[in-house]
Design a protein around this motif. Structure first.
Motif, PDB file in Angstrom:
ATOM      1  N   ASP A 113       0.822  -1.215   0.000  1.00  0.00           N
ATOM      2  CA  ASP A 113       0.000   0.000   0.000  1.00  0.00           C
ATOM      3  C   ASP A 113       0.850   1.257   0.000  1.00  0.00           C
ATOM      4  OD1 ASP A 113      -2.186  -1.556   0.097  1.00  0.00           O
ATOM      5  OD2 ASP A 113      -2.764  -1.073   2.161  1.00  0.00           O
ATOM      6  N   LYS A 114       1.895   1.252   0.796  1.00  0.00           N
ATOM      7  CA  LYS A 114       2.669   2.475   1.017  1.00  0.00           C
ATOM      8  C   LYS A 114       3.916   2.550   0.154  1.00  0.00           C
ATOM      9  CE  LYS A 114      -0.468   3.604   3.544  1.00  0.00           C
ATOM     10  NZ  LYS A 114      -1.401   4.487   2.844  1.00  0.00           N
ATOM     11  N   ARG A 115       4.090   1.581  -0.717  1.00  0.00           N
ATOM     12  CA  ARG A 115       5.278   1.531  -1.591  1.00  0.00           C
ATOM     13  C   ARG A 115       6.543   1.804  -0.796  1.00  0.00           C
ATOM     14  NH1 ARG A 115       1.416   3.757  -4.930  1.00  0.00           N
ATOM     15  NH2 ARG A 115       0.885   2.399  -6.669  1.00  0.00           N
ATOM     16  N   LEU A 116       6.743   0.995   0.229  1.00  0.00           N
ATOM     17  CA  LEU A 116       7.885   1.183   1.127  1.00  0.00           C
ATOM     18  C   LEU A 116       9.166   0.659   0.491  1.00  0.00           C
ATOM     19  CD1 LEU A 116       6.123  -0.062   4.394  1.00  0.00           C
ATOM     20  CD2 LEU A 116       6.338   2.290   3.578  1.00  0.00           C
ATOM     21  N   GLN A 117      10.278   1.311   0.845  1.00  0.00           N
ATOM     22  CA  GLN A 117      11.575   0.824   0.375  1.00  0.00           C
ATOM     23  C   GLN A 117      12.232  -0.111   1.386  1.00  0.00           C
ATOM     24  OE1 GLN A 117      11.206   4.444  -0.830  1.00  0.00           O
ATOM     25  NE2 GLN A 117      10.408   3.166  -2.442  1.00  0.00           N
ATOM     26  N   GLY A 118      11.683  -0.141   2.580  1.00  0.00           N
ATOM     27  CA  GLY A 118      12.238  -1.000   3.620  1.00  0.00           C
ATOM     28  C   GLY A 118      11.358  -0.908   4.850  1.00  0.00           C
ATOM     29  N   VAL A 119      11.408  -1.928   5.705  1.00  0.00           N
ATOM     30  CA  VAL A 119      10.543  -1.936   6.896  1.00  0.00           C
ATOM     31  C   VAL A 119      11.301  -2.439   8.116  1.00  0.00           C
ATOM     32  CG1 VAL A 119       8.344  -2.696   7.871  1.00  0.00           C
ATOM     33  CG2 VAL A 119       8.642  -2.650   5.407  1.00  0.00           C
ATOM     34  N   ILE A 120      11.026  -1.789   9.241  1.00  0.00           N
ATOM     35  CA  ILE A 120      11.433  -2.333  10.535  1.00  0.00           C
ATOM     36  C   ILE A 120      10.160  -2.708  11.279  1.00  0.00           C
ATOM     37  CG2 ILE A 120      12.508  -1.816  12.769  1.00  0.00           C
ATOM     38  CD1 ILE A 120      14.307   0.205  11.268  1.00  0.00           C
ATOM     39  N   CYS A 121      10.101  -3.946  11.770  1.00  0.00           N
ATOM     40  CA  CYS A 121       8.960  -4.355  12.594  1.00  0.00           C
ATOM     41  C   CYS A 121       9.400  -4.345  14.047  1.00  0.00           C
ATOM     42  CB  CYS A 121       8.508  -5.761  12.219  1.00  0.00           C
ATOM     43  SG  CYS A 121       7.967  -5.885  10.512  1.00  0.00           S
ATOM     44  N   LEU A 122       8.690  -3.594  14.876  1.00  0.00           N
ATOM     45  CA  LEU A 122       8.971  -3.591  16.310  1.00  0.00           C
ATOM     46  C   LEU A 122       7.916  -4.453  16.993  1.00  0.00           C
ATOM     47  CD1 LEU A 122       9.760   0.188  17.048  1.00  0.00           C
ATOM     48  CD2 LEU A 122      11.380  -1.679  16.806  1.00  0.00           C
ATOM     49  N   GLY A 123       8.354  -5.579  17.533  1.00  0.00           N
ATOM     50  CA  GLY A 123       7.402  -6.503  18.134  1.00  0.00           C
ATOM     51  C   GLY A 123       6.621  -7.262  17.074  1.00  0.00           C
ATOM     52  N   GLY A 124       5.759  -8.150  17.508  1.00  0.00           N
ATOM     53  CA  GLY A 124       4.933  -8.933  16.585  1.00  0.00           C
ATOM     54  C   GLY A 124       5.422 -10.370  16.469  1.00  0.00           C
ATOM     55  N   ASN A 125       4.605 -11.165  15.787  1.00  0.00           N
ATOM     56  CA  ASN A 125       4.871 -12.607  15.663  1.00  0.00           C
ATOM     57  C   ASN A 125       5.081 -12.968  14.194  1.00  0.00           C
ATOM     58  OD1 ASN A 125       4.866 -15.359  15.636  1.00  0.00           O
ATOM     59  ND2 ASN A 125       2.827 -15.591  16.537  1.00  0.00           N
ATOM     60  N   ASP A 136       8.109 -12.765  -2.364  1.00  0.00           N
ATOM     61  CA  ASP A 136       7.010 -11.866  -2.719  1.00  0.00           C
ATOM     62  C   ASP A 136       7.260 -10.433  -2.227  1.00  0.00           C
ATOM     63  OD1 ASP A 136       5.802 -14.028  -3.800  1.00  0.00           O
ATOM     64  OD2 ASP A 136       4.314 -14.312  -2.199  1.00  0.00           O
ATOM     65  N   ILE A 137       7.848 -10.342  -1.067  1.00  0.00           N
ATOM     66  CA  ILE A 137       8.003  -9.042  -0.400  1.00  0.00           C
ATOM     67  C   ILE A 137       8.955  -8.115  -1.149  1.00  0.00           C
ATOM     68  CG2 ILE A 137       9.054  -7.973   1.658  1.00  0.00           C
ATOM     69  CD1 ILE A 137       6.323  -8.853   2.304  1.00  0.00           C
ATOM     70  N   GLU A 138      10.084  -8.648  -1.523  1.00  0.00           N
ATOM     71  CA  GLU A 138      11.098  -7.939  -2.331  1.00  0.00           C
ATOM     72  C   GLU A 138      11.890  -6.850  -1.609  1.00  0.00           C
ATOM     73  OE1 GLU A 138       9.072  -6.720  -5.901  1.00  0.00           O
ATOM     74  OE2 GLU A 138       9.527  -8.585  -6.916  1.00  0.00           O
ATOM     75  N   VAL A 139      11.317  -6.195  -0.599  1.00  0.00           N
ATOM     76  CA  VAL A 139      12.083  -5.137   0.081  1.00  0.00           C
ATOM     77  C   VAL A 139      12.675  -5.680   1.392  1.00  0.00           C
ATOM     78  CG1 VAL A 139      10.587  -3.369  -0.900  1.00  0.00           C
ATOM     79  CG2 VAL A 139      10.201  -4.145   1.449  1.00  0.00           C
ATOM     80  N   PRO A 140      13.795  -5.089   1.849  1.00  0.00           N
ATOM     81  CA  PRO A 140      14.432  -5.588   3.077  1.00  0.00           C
ATOM     82  C   PRO A 140      13.571  -5.396   4.324  1.00  0.00           C
ATOM     83  CG  PRO A 140      15.825  -3.939   1.983  1.00  0.00           C
ATOM     84  CD  PRO A 140      14.534  -3.979   1.239  1.00  0.00           C
ATOM     85  N   ILE A 141      13.603  -6.402   5.179  1.00  0.00           N
ATOM     86  CA  ILE A 141      12.867  -6.361   6.446  1.00  0.00           C
ATOM     87  C   ILE A 141      13.835  -6.599   7.597  1.00  0.00           C
ATOM     88  CG2 ILE A 141      11.064  -7.464   7.842  1.00  0.00           C
ATOM     89  CD1 ILE A 141       9.988  -8.645   5.224  1.00  0.00           C
ATOM     90  N   VAL A 142      13.704  -5.762   8.633  1.00  0.00           N
ATOM     91  CA  VAL A 142      14.440  -6.009   9.875  1.00  0.00           C
ATOM     92  C   VAL A 142      13.411  -6.235  10.974  1.00  0.00           C
ATOM     93  CG1 VAL A 142      16.056  -5.069  11.575  1.00  0.00           C
ATOM     94  CG2 VAL A 142      16.391  -4.573   9.141  1.00  0.00           C
ATOM     95  N   LEU A 143      13.448  -7.398  11.601  1.00  0.00           N
ATOM     96  CA  LEU A 143      12.543  -7.699  12.708  1.00  0.00           C
ATOM     97  C   LEU A 143      13.266  -7.377  14.012  1.00  0.00           C
ATOM     98  CD1 LEU A 143      11.183 -11.207  11.568  1.00  0.00           C
ATOM     99  CD2 LEU A 143      10.288  -8.931  11.008  1.00  0.00           C
ATOM    100  N   ASP A 311      21.675  -0.062   5.124  1.00  0.00           N
ATOM    101  CA  ASP A 311      22.721  -0.826   4.428  1.00  0.00           C
ATOM    102  C   ASP A 311      22.103  -1.878   3.507  1.00  0.00           C
ATOM    103  OD1 ASP A 311      24.783   0.596   5.487  1.00  0.00           O
ATOM    104  OD2 ASP A 311      25.360  -0.890   7.002  1.00  0.00           O
ATOM    105  N   LEU A 312      21.087  -2.538   4.007  1.00  0.00           N
ATOM    106  CA  LEU A 312      20.414  -3.558   3.185  1.00  0.00           C
ATOM    107  C   LEU A 312      19.788  -2.910   1.947  1.00  0.00           C
ATOM    108  CD1 LEU A 312      18.656  -5.544   6.063  1.00  0.00           C
ATOM    109  CD2 LEU A 312      20.391  -6.504   4.525  1.00  0.00           C
TER     110      LEU A 312
END
Lengths: 339, 339
Positions: A113-125, A136-143, A311-312
């Protein structure tokens, strides 16, 4: 007089001046004082409106926060937000809720939805994360500080966390070594049978087991990360069970509620009842008396998360799984040995 | 078992269950307990992933926060964020910094870049807002708890605030009525010659004047909304001036630092030195002893802001300028009269 002049006069870098002006915690007190003094004396009026208007920023970094009601996370959002701003990106913040059970689905929708270039998830499962999902995701994720991820599949995304089990074990062992046998544990909620709470509960139980003390369900309280609920629950407990000599609360916000309940039950913190919190928030340090806590490396965790993500995004790093150290800080709230 | 079943069993609305699950503060303790008990017993696993994936949300509400380092604002962001989520919009959070001096320019760039449908500004200085600006902006703006707006031109945008001058006057008058003559004031910073701090300082000075007490610059401290800085400054002050009998801190975060400094100076809070904070944060209530504070209607302010913004976006309301009431809550930190 501009920000560069201020930096020159103070003998520090421009970014340090910026951090001081932004009230960023990561500055030495003496440096802060010096910079503020120069700002004050120079009547410097910061003005970067022109630069801001020139920016046409379409570069978005998402922060998906599970349970922003915990000030621990909102402090992390602040630190991460400062870094995102500095790097020329915009922070898109989404709060995720307990009823949004499938965090990986919320994450996917958020990225698209937000056309993000990267995401940090704080908390969650993120136990369900798998190879196809990452493709599918294609963009870097940091949990960061998440409850769960898929330990069978750790490629294609990064994790930054602490060892919750070990940290809880250490706090409990400290109490046991000091002769406490009737220790109450306040968790956020015990009905969620997985994640961070479960691991802290595990560490607590493991320590009891090593010291041959049976775990007593009656000593398990739920504070829902709220001072008021923690207060009520602790007061009830202390009325019912005269033999409690220590309380371990798995967040400082809950520990504050416990602390006040101890006082209002006519007992003295650190003398009749020892208390340990979790997180290392300012309030544990400035409480009367100061409350012992497990210090999470909040700043390091925040900074590492955003630095790694950047960096990612720039192909300067591979994905990493980092476990940061915690530190048990013993303060007046547990000065007394029982035996 | 879904969220509707839970609501039915608990005899409450679905939105109440949602609020409980989201740990939203705006729920009666008894209701919260009841709902959580049913959730626990029913093994209800919230799942709205399908619904979330169906959303293709391009409706953005912006929150522009000046000084998110103050937990007071981050708590408001939480409340507002919940409401935005519930209404099907996405929250885009932007932190604005002190060096971004022209907040109206930051705001304009924010609206244009992010194609926002509406904005709430938390804090900041909007003294330059004028008719042309409002014409250019086109989307509704709600200024909440801001330092300044253009009192000459109040059309075309909304304001929600408290009367900072009056609130500070009341707190100071309370101390004066109780016989205090040497009162220290801790503001965030005294070098910013406008806005919220200035108005609180004004209220303080007005009260002193009414009681024929001269304002003493030496009793003015700067805590920068930080407990650690407030602690150091208060300790220094109490070493230098033996005659201080009361401290008024213009935020609870700073009051905590003052409180600890009082204790560490060998004095008793509420007995040797009275203390009043500002904001009405949980921590003032659960401190030992509880700290008097000026309670801001945080929830009401947050809810009114987002409700008004949504109404404005849907042409259901005209712009409004609302001043909400504050309340001086007297607690143990100022029980003792001097004379």
């Amino acid at each position: 007089m501009n920000i560069k002049d201020i930096a020159k006069l103070a003998g520090v870098g421009v970014s340090t001046v910026s951090r001081v002006l932004n009230n960023h915690p990561d500055v030495k007190a003496s440096t802060r004082e010096k910079v503020l003094k120069i700002v004050e004396e120079s009547n410097y009026i910061p003005n970067s409106s022109a630069r801001i208007l020139k920016q046409n920023n379409t570069k978005n970094i998402g922060i998906l926060v599970k349970g922003m009601f915990n000030p621990f996370f909102s402090e992390m959002v602040n630190t991460i937000g400062c870094k995102i701003n500095e790097s020329g990106y915009t922070m898109i913040l989404k709060q995720s809720y307990i009823e949004d059970y499938k965090d990986i689905d919320v994450l996917k929708a958020f990225i698209n939805d937000k056309r993000l270039q990267g995401v940090i998830c704080l908390g969650g499962n993120f136990i369900d994360i798998n190879e196809q999902y990452i493709k599918d995701i294609e963009v870097p994720i940091v949990l960061t500080s998440v409850n769960n991820y898929n330990e069978e599949f750790t490629d294609g995304y990064s994790c930054i966390s602490i060892d919750n089990r070990k940290a809880a074990y250490e706090a409990t062992e400290f109490l046991l070594k000091n002769g406490h046998e009737n220790i109450a544990l306040m968790v956020a909620d015990s009905y969620s049978k997985e994640g961070l709470n479960e691991r802290r509960l595990d560490g607590f139980k493991q320590a009891l087991k090593k010291y041959n003390i049976e775990f007593d369900e009656c000593n398990l309280l739920e504070g829902h990360y709220r001072s008021d609920i923690s207060y009520t629950k602790t007061k009830e407990l202390l009325q019912r069970y005269e033999n409690i000599t220590a309380i371990f609360a798995t967040s400082d916000i809950m520990a504050i509620g416990c602390a006040k309940a101890i006082v209002d039950s006519g007992k003295e913190i650190g003398k009749n009842i020892c208390l340990i919190g979790f997180d290392g928030m300012d309030i544990s340090e400035f409480y009367n008396p100061p409350i012992s806590t497990i210090k999470q490396p909040k700043e390091l965790m925040s900074n590492s998360s955003i630095e790694l993500l950047l960096d990612l995004m720039n192909n300067k790093s591979e994905h990493k799984h980092i476990v940061l150290d915690t530190e048990l800080i013993v303060r007046e709230s547990c000065k007394i040995r029982i035996k």
